[in-house]
Design a protein around this motif. Structure first.
Motif, PDB file in Angstrom:
ATOM      1  N   MET A 194      -2.218  31.475-149.257  1.00 12.99           N
ATOM      2  CA  MET A 194      -1.116  31.644-150.191  1.00 12.99           C
ATOM      3  C   MET A 194       0.187  31.277-149.487  1.00 12.99           C
ATOM      4  SD  MET A 194      -0.105  35.128-152.130  1.00 12.99           S
ATOM      5  CE  MET A 194       0.799  35.038-153.600  1.00 12.99           C
ATOM      6  N   VAL A 195       1.025  30.480-150.115  1.00 10.79           N
ATOM      7  CA  VAL A 195       2.290  30.034-149.553  1.00 10.79           C
ATOM      8  C   VAL A 195       3.369  31.050-149.885  1.00 10.79           C
ATOM      9  CG1 VAL A 195       4.014  28.221-149.596  1.00 10.79           C
ATOM     10  CG2 VAL A 195       1.597  27.632-149.774  1.00 10.79           C
ATOM     11  N   ALA A 196       4.127  31.430-148.875  1.00  9.79           N
ATOM     12  CA  ALA A 196       5.198  32.408-149.069  1.00  9.79           C
ATOM     13  C   ALA A 196       6.347  31.781-149.848  1.00  9.79           C
ATOM     14  CB  ALA A 196       5.705  32.910-147.719  1.00  9.79           C
ATOM     15  N   ASN A 197       6.975  32.593-150.662  1.00 10.45           N
ATOM     16  CA  ASN A 197       8.135  32.167-151.419  1.00 10.45           C
ATOM     17  C   ASN A 197       9.300  32.011-150.449  1.00 10.45           C
ATOM     18  OD1 ASN A 197      10.350  31.872-153.049  1.00 10.45           O
ATOM     19  ND2 ASN A 197       9.859  33.597-154.395  1.00 10.45           N
ATOM     20  N   PRO A 198       9.904  30.815-150.343  1.00  4.15           N
ATOM     21  CA  PRO A 198      10.969  30.616-149.372  1.00  4.15           C
ATOM     22  C   PRO A 198      12.210  31.449-149.657  1.00  4.15           C
ATOM     23  CG  PRO A 198      10.744  28.684-150.768  1.00  4.15           C
ATOM     24  CD  PRO A 198       9.618  29.616-151.102  1.00  4.15           C
ATOM     25  N   THR A 199      12.345  31.988-150.861  1.00  5.03           N
ATOM     26  CA  THR A 199      13.514  32.798-151.164  1.00  5.03           C
ATOM     27  C   THR A 199      13.236  34.286-151.050  1.00  5.03           C
ATOM     28  OG1 THR A 199      13.014  32.788-153.527  1.00  5.03           O
ATOM     29  CG2 THR A 199      14.480  31.044-152.694  1.00  5.03           C
ATOM     30  N   SER A 200      12.037  34.651-150.608  1.00  4.99           N
ATOM     31  CA  SER A 200      11.743  36.074-150.473  1.00  4.99           C
ATOM     32  C   SER A 200      12.453  36.639-149.263  1.00  4.99           C
ATOM     33  CB  SER A 200      10.226  36.292-150.342  1.00  4.99           C
ATOM     34  OG  SER A 200       9.802  35.862-149.072  1.00  4.99           O
ATOM     35  N   SER A 201      12.511  37.970-149.183  1.00  9.52           N
ATOM     36  CA  SER A 201      13.206  38.615-148.078  1.00  9.52           C
ATOM     37  C   SER A 201      12.239  39.036-146.987  1.00  9.52           C
ATOM     38  CB  SER A 201      14.008  39.815-148.599  1.00  9.52           C
ATOM     39  OG  SER A 201      13.129  40.742-149.204  1.00  9.52           O
ATOM     40  N   ALA A 202      11.177  38.258-146.773  1.00  7.20           N
ATOM     41  CA  ALA A 202      10.156  38.588-145.788  1.00  7.20           C
ATOM     42  C   ALA A 202      10.723  38.678-144.379  1.00  7.20           C
ATOM     43  CB  ALA A 202       9.033  37.552-145.829  1.00  7.20           C
ATOM     44  N   HIS A 203      11.792  37.953-144.102  1.00  4.76           N
ATOM     45  CA  HIS A 203      12.370  37.962-142.766  1.00  4.76           C
ATOM     46  C   HIS A 203      13.470  38.994-142.605  1.00  4.76           C
ATOM     47  CE1 HIS A 203      10.092  34.456-141.561  1.00  4.76           C
ATOM     48  NE2 HIS A 203      10.418  33.888-142.707  1.00  4.76           N
TER      49      HIS A 203
ATOM     50  N   ASP B 131      18.329  37.353-143.132  1.00  2.00           N
ATOM     51  CA  ASP B 131      17.855  36.057-143.604  1.00  2.00           C
ATOM     52  C   ASP B 131      18.168  35.866-145.085  1.00  2.00           C
ATOM     53  OD1 ASP B 131      16.854  35.325-141.136  1.00  2.00           O
ATOM     54  OD2 ASP B 131      14.826  36.001-141.576  1.00  2.00           O
ATOM     55  N   THR B 132      17.990  36.918-145.867  1.00  2.00           N
ATOM     56  CA  THR B 132      18.283  36.850-147.296  1.00  2.00           C
ATOM     57  C   THR B 132      19.772  36.587-147.507  1.00  2.00           C
ATOM     58  OG1 THR B 132      16.472  38.363-147.772  1.00  2.00           O
ATOM     59  CG2 THR B 132      18.145  38.097-149.481  1.00  2.00           C
ATOM     60  N   ALA B 133      20.609  37.299-146.750  1.00  2.00           N
ATOM     61  CA  ALA B 133      22.058  37.093-146.866  1.00  2.00           C
ATOM     62  C   ALA B 133      22.442  35.686-146.416  1.00  2.00           C
ATOM     63  CB  ALA B 133      22.804  38.142-146.045  1.00  2.00           C
TER      64      ALA B 133
ATOM     65  N   ARG C 143      20.611  32.965-146.561  1.00  2.00           N
ATOM     66  CA  ARG C 143      20.215  32.019-147.615  1.00  2.00           C
ATOM     67  C   ARG C 143      21.198  32.077-148.782  1.00  2.00           C
ATOM     68  NH1 ARG C 143      15.152  33.204-145.911  1.00  2.00           N
ATOM     69  NH2 ARG C 143      14.873  34.954-147.303  1.00  2.00           N
ATOM     70  N   ALA C 144      21.585  33.287-149.171  1.00  2.00           N
ATOM     71  CA  ALA C 144      22.539  33.431-150.278  1.00  2.00           C
ATOM     72  C   ALA C 144      23.884  32.803-149.899  1.00  2.00           C
ATOM     73  CB  ALA C 144      22.716  34.902-150.644  1.00  2.00           C
ATOM     74  N   ALA C 145      24.323  33.028-148.661  1.00  2.00           N
ATOM     75  CA  ALA C 145      25.581  32.431-148.205  1.00  2.00           C
ATOM     76  C   ALA C 145      25.468  30.916-148.196  1.00  2.00           C
ATOM     77  CB  ALA C 145      25.944  32.958-146.818  1.00  2.00           C
ATOM     78  N   GLY C 146      24.323  30.390-147.770  1.00  2.00           N
ATOM     79  CA  GLY C 146      24.112  28.945-147.766  1.00  2.00           C
ATOM     80  C   GLY C 146      24.230  28.358-149.163  1.00  2.00           C
ATOM     81  N   GLU C 147      23.655  29.044-150.135  1.00  2.00           N
ATOM     82  CA  GLU C 147      23.755  28.581-151.524  1.00  2.00           C
ATOM     83  C   GLU C 147      25.204  28.591-151.993  1.00  2.00           C
ATOM     84  OE1 GLU C 147      21.114  31.013-153.824  1.00  2.00           O
ATOM     85  OE2 GLU C 147      19.335  30.305-152.750  1.00  2.00           O
ATOM     86  N   VAL C 148      25.935  29.651-151.645  1.00  2.00           N
ATOM     87  CA  VAL C 148      27.347  29.746-152.038  1.00  2.00           C
ATOM     88  C   VAL C 148      28.152  28.641-151.362  1.00  2.00           C
ATOM     89  CG1 VAL C 148      29.425  31.173-151.853  1.00  2.00           C
ATOM     90  CG2 VAL C 148      27.282  32.195-152.608  1.00  2.00           C
ATOM     91  N   ILE C 149      27.863  28.382-150.096  1.00  2.00           N
ATOM     92  CA  ILE C 149      28.575  27.320-149.380  1.00  2.00           C
ATOM     93  C   ILE C 149      28.333  25.977-150.049  1.00  2.00           C
ATOM     94  CG2 ILE C 149      28.617  26.016-147.206  1.00  2.00           C
ATOM     95  CD1 ILE C 149      28.207  28.795-145.814  1.00  2.00           C
ATOM     96  N   GLU C 150      27.106  25.711-150.468  1.00  2.00           N
ATOM     97  CA  GLU C 150      26.820  24.456-151.168  1.00  2.00           C
ATOM     98  C   GLU C 150      27.623  24.356-152.456  1.00  2.00           C
ATOM     99  OE1 GLU C 150      22.564  24.371-151.564  1.00  2.00           O
ATOM    100  OE2 GLU C 150      22.275  24.008-149.418  1.00  2.00           O
TER     101      GLU C 150
ATOM    102  N   GLY D 151      32.657  41.869-147.940  1.00  2.00           N
ATOM    103  CA  GLY D 151      31.741  40.983-147.233  1.00  2.00           C
ATOM    104  C   GLY D 151      32.468  39.886-146.473  1.00  2.00           C
ATOM    105  N   LEU D 152      33.530  39.331-147.060  1.00  2.00           N
ATOM    106  CA  LEU D 152      34.298  38.293-146.378  1.00  2.00           C
ATOM    107  C   LEU D 152      35.005  38.840-145.141  1.00  2.00           C
ATOM    108  CD1 LEU D 152      35.759  36.346-149.427  1.00  2.00           C
ATOM    109  CD2 LEU D 152      33.963  35.593-147.860  1.00  2.00           C
ATOM    110  N   HIS D 153      35.517  40.069-145.247  1.00  2.00           N
ATOM    111  CA  HIS D 153      36.121  40.707-144.069  1.00  2.00           C
ATOM    112  C   HIS D 153      35.088  40.842-142.951  1.00  2.00           C
ATOM    113  CE1 HIS D 153      40.212  41.788-145.168  1.00  2.00           C
ATOM    114  NE2 HIS D 153      39.787  42.184-146.351  1.00  2.00           N
ATOM    115  N   GLY D 154      33.898  41.309-143.289  1.00  2.00           N
ATOM    116  CA  GLY D 154      32.839  41.461-142.294  1.00  2.00           C
ATOM    117  C   GLY D 154      32.408  40.128-141.704  1.00  2.00           C
TER     118      GLY D 154
END
Length: 169
Positions: free
Chosen positions: A1-10, A14-16, A18-25, A142-145
């Motif tokens: 079974m292939v893991a969902n690349p957007t899951s929070s398994a890591h 890692d989840t944050a 990925r979310a930041a990467g999407e926002v940056i795009e 979050g931006l301050h942090g």
């Protein structure tokens, strides 16, 4: 079974990330729209990096600019030639060494950057204004942090503009 690349398994980091990467795009898309709105003399993204670096480090020489950008002197020299042809960069004799030149932004470049930032801020302001107040406060926190975590890691100075406090968000 292939893991969902957007899951929070890591984990949450890692989840944050990925979310930041999407926002940056998405921000890159908004940034380009803002640049297209303002640009009577369009500059490339790489040339824009040069303008930002010169704005932060006014009067630096080519060698220092190459170090800041992590680029070869020949490439940076060509970028500066093009920006000089556009009327955005001037070269002056160095106050330190007769063999060096200092690079400075022109008034035209400063006006371009100011207008560009104003257009981009308009787009961001409209987007953020559409968010619920609690989401705006969370974003600001979050931006301050995020900014605080960059303080010891940044290769060049970030603009020293203060982020507003959460009450004004």
């Amino acid at each position: 079974m292939v893991a969902n690349p957007t899951s929070s398994a890591h984990g949450p980091a890692d989840t944050a990330a990925r979310a930041a990467g999407e926002v940056i795009e998405l921000l890159e898309i908004l940034w380009e729209q803002g640049r297209e709105m303002v640009s009577p003399a369009p500059v490339s993204a790489t040339q824009l990096k040069v303008l930002y670096a010169l704005e932060r480090e006014d009067g630096i020489n080519l060698r220092t600019l190459c170090e800041l950008l992590g680029s070869a002197p020949s490439s940076v020299s060509r970028l500066c030639d093009r920006l000089e042809a556009l009327g955005f960069v001037e070269r002056f004799p160095s106050s330190v060494s007769r063999r060096e030149l200092e690079l400075r932004l022109t008034g035209r470049a400063k006006a371009y950057l100011g207008d560009l930032r104003a257009r981009r801020e308009e787009v961001l302001t409209a987007t953020i204004a559409a968010m619920p107040p609690s989401a705006r406060a969370s974003l600001l926190e979050g931006l301050h942090g995020f900014r605080a975590s960059l303080e010891g890691r940044r290769p060049i100075h970030l603009r020293q503009a203060e982020l507003p406090n959460a009450e004004s968000a």
